[in-house]
Design a protein around this motif. Sequence first.
Motif, mmCIF file in Angstrom:
data_model
loop_
_atom_site.group_PDB
_atom_site.id
_atom_site.type_symbol
_atom_site.label_atom_id
_atom_site.label_comp_id
_atom_site.label_asym_id
_atom_site.label_seq_id
_atom_site.Cartn_x
_atom_site.Cartn_y
_atom_site.Cartn_z
ATOM 1 N N LYS A 128 1.272 -2.318 6.836
ATOM 2 C CA LYS A 128 2.001 -1.725 6.720
ATOM 3 C C LYS A 128 1.967 -0.096 7.500
ATOM 4 N N THR A 129 3.778 0.068 7.662
ATOM 5 C CA THR A 129 3.611 1.746 8.556
ATOM 6 C C THR A 129 3.542 2.319 7.478
ATOM 7 N N PRO A 130 2.660 3.517 8.131
ATOM 8 C CA PRO A 130 3.208 5.079 6.816
ATOM 9 C C PRO A 130 4.387 4.712 5.908
ATOM 10 N N TYR A 131 5.297 4.228 6.369
ATOM 11 C CA TYR A 131 6.636 4.377 5.085
ATOM 12 C C TYR A 131 6.115 3.250 4.421
ATOM 13 N N GLY A 132 5.606 2.162 4.457
ATOM 14 C CA GLY A 132 5.151 1.106 4.011
ATOM 15 C C GLY A 132 6.076 -0.567 4.226
ATOM 16 N N ASN A 133 6.442 -0.184 5.365
ATOM 17 C CA ASN A 133 7.131 -1.624 5.265
ATOM 18 C C ASN A 133 6.626 -2.103 6.396
#
Length: 198
Positions: A128-133
């Motif tokens: 997951k990216t820092p944005y949750g994607n």
Amino acid sequence: MSKNDLVLKLLKNNNGLITSLEAKSKGIDNKILQRMEKLGQLERVEHGLYMDSNQMEDEYYLSQYRCKKGIFSHETALYFHELADRTPFQIMITIPSGYNTRLLKEKNKYKFFYVAKNLHTIGKITMKTPYGNEVYVYDKERTICDCLKKKEQLDSDLVNDAVRRYLKTPGSDYAKLIKYAELFNIKELVRKYMEVLI
């Protein structure tokens, strides 16, 4: 449901991104996307790609969306695995030899590495990216091998520190590391690092 509402629904289902082609497949004319952009509801990222203007830009998700076969690697993967503290100056992506992407032109933002097609997906995982994607990143062991193999093109202090951190991390899989090192013809190099740093 109005066409505008349909676009907003598609954006919601697609992590805030939509292409002209996706819109067209749902019967939405390009003019609607252009009108929504003028109204400030959409932001045009590049030709044929729009983003929800209320959403924070997730550059990792966006990069992968624009470069479908790209896998985050090297210093970018170190950052994802918390083996490096700072965000890399360039997003580093590995693509199969012969694959073409428009991102190749953006030399300030991206650094690309090519690899044979049969080696491209070895160690590919989802994170997951820092944005949750969710995006594709190489696992720790593949990342360590990649960084040692291309050390002269990277920040060598960062690589040394990352290898040290990896060796101290509980759950590090040395057997897998050696297996990858054999595949990438750097077994002796990896052994040498392990002997020096353990």
